[in-house]
Design an enzyme around this catalytic site. Sequence first.
Site, short mmCIF file in Angstrom:
data_model
loop_
_atom_site.label_atom_id
_atom_site.label_comp_id
_atom_site.label_asym_id
_atom_site.label_seq_id
_atom_site.Cartn_x
_atom_site.Cartn_y
_atom_site.Cartn_z
CB ALA A 48 -34.08 33.81 -21.23
CB THR A 49 -34.90 34.53 -15.67
OG1 THR A 49 -36.06 34.97 -16.30
CG2 THR A 49 -34.03 35.68 -15.30
CB THR A 50 -35.69 30.61 -13.16
OG1 THR A 50 -35.53 31.86 -12.54
CG2 THR A 50 -35.30 29.51 -12.21
CB SER A 184 -32.21 36.30 -12.42
OG SER A 184 -33.48 36.00 -12.92
#
Lengths: 270, 226
Positions: A48-50, A184
């Site tokens: 999972a990212t931002t 990221s």
Amino acid sequence: MGLPLFPPGDDPGPNFSALVQRPEALGTTPLGSGATAPPGPGVTVRHATTVAALRYAQGVVMAGDRRATEGNLIAHRGIEKVFPADRHSAVAIAGAAGPAIEMVKLFQTQLEHYEKVEGVALSLEGKANQLGQMVRDHLPMAMQGLAVVPLFAGYDLRRGTGRIFTYDVTGGHYEEADHGATGSGGRDARTTIKLGWSADMSRDAAIELAVRALYEAADEDSATGGPDLVRGIFPVVATVTSDGYERAGDDEVAERFAALVGRDRRAERP
Amino acid sequence: MTMPFYVAPEQVMKDRAEYAQKGIARGRSLVASVYDAGILIVAENPSRTLHKVSEIYDRMAFAGVGKYNEFDQLRVAGVRHADLKGFAYSREDVDARSLANLYAQYLGNVFTHEMKPLEVEILVAELTDPGDGAQIYHISYDGTVTDEDLFAVLGGETDTISERFSSAYADGWDLDTALRAAVTALAGPDRTLGPGDLEVAVLSRANGRRAFRRLLNDELARRLQP
């Protein structure tokens, strides 16, 4: 499951993580810190990212995109990365989705458990510290490539202000002055917020800035999802104020996006 | 070789029951009642910090009378049981019936096997989900469980308090009416109880996920005004 009673010298107190690990309770080690081998090359794990958070006049805004990836594939389009930790705080996650969501569940239970057993809620700093310990306990897994890096924000009832904490994989937690982001696309999000932030922003302006930060991050980072107008999936945006955690409605977030995209389009016309 | 004296089991049980009842009767009483939006629990308790009524889980509350350290230990065990269950399964799977049974098992066990029975009487209240029902489990010192649909009275003088309260009870009454009736029943004809002598909490459907809420100082004083 019997009634979990312990002799006075051996009582886990208000600590739920310690309780879960008791053989007579559940006997499981939460966050699976027993991993011994890294996931092989054939194993891809959901990531999972931002996620980003910023302070405004009444408290904090926290926002997270909705995309989960497995390697270069999109694994899920509607995953949620921003959660209420308790009434007056929120936690957002980046990293391996499975252990991260498990960590959030443990964290939520831990805070509520403490509050019920002790009769008073932990201080905001105490909550941030607890989350740090969970991240630290997860370090062996992080070394195997399953890092979890949360972002924690809440309203400090004693100081009367919103506060934000960022973490690293070792469980170190650092208080941010005004804003923080991780994942990221965190760098792009953070830069956007840095450029647009001002002291004592209104709720609307803060939400708009958070949404903009995610939009810019999605623009640069393939693992971050932008607004999905086809399916109607928008980032999760939540505010935490003295009144508690509140998630902004999808309609409101969609409206902010529409305004943002409309403005950008006009600006780019020659 | 010395032979232990023979004591009839009836006598043993009677002595223990008497001991426990005496301990419980020394403390003050408590009334729990259903009202239109949930469950109201009113305890006579001058302390602001040593609670008799507390939250167990989303839709469950605990109340105890008797010896504080003994029922508080049971309260914490209940919170642990509920949180563990909710963590291992799902929040929906946590229910009062199974907790009431565990309490009953434990209290019954202590009553028959230990030197000293627990001098407590406890109550587990739950708003049922789904539906708009309410359930009150009343567990006594020997592990007897009774389930009440309308109201329960715990502590000493339960008979007289319950008589007073049941004559005032009305189906579907609102919070303020129920609260005043409970306070009058607890106080009896010769005393009056003010906000400083009471600990009051509700399980209310209006409170969202965590239904438990304490009624404190100003709000309590306001609601007690006829």
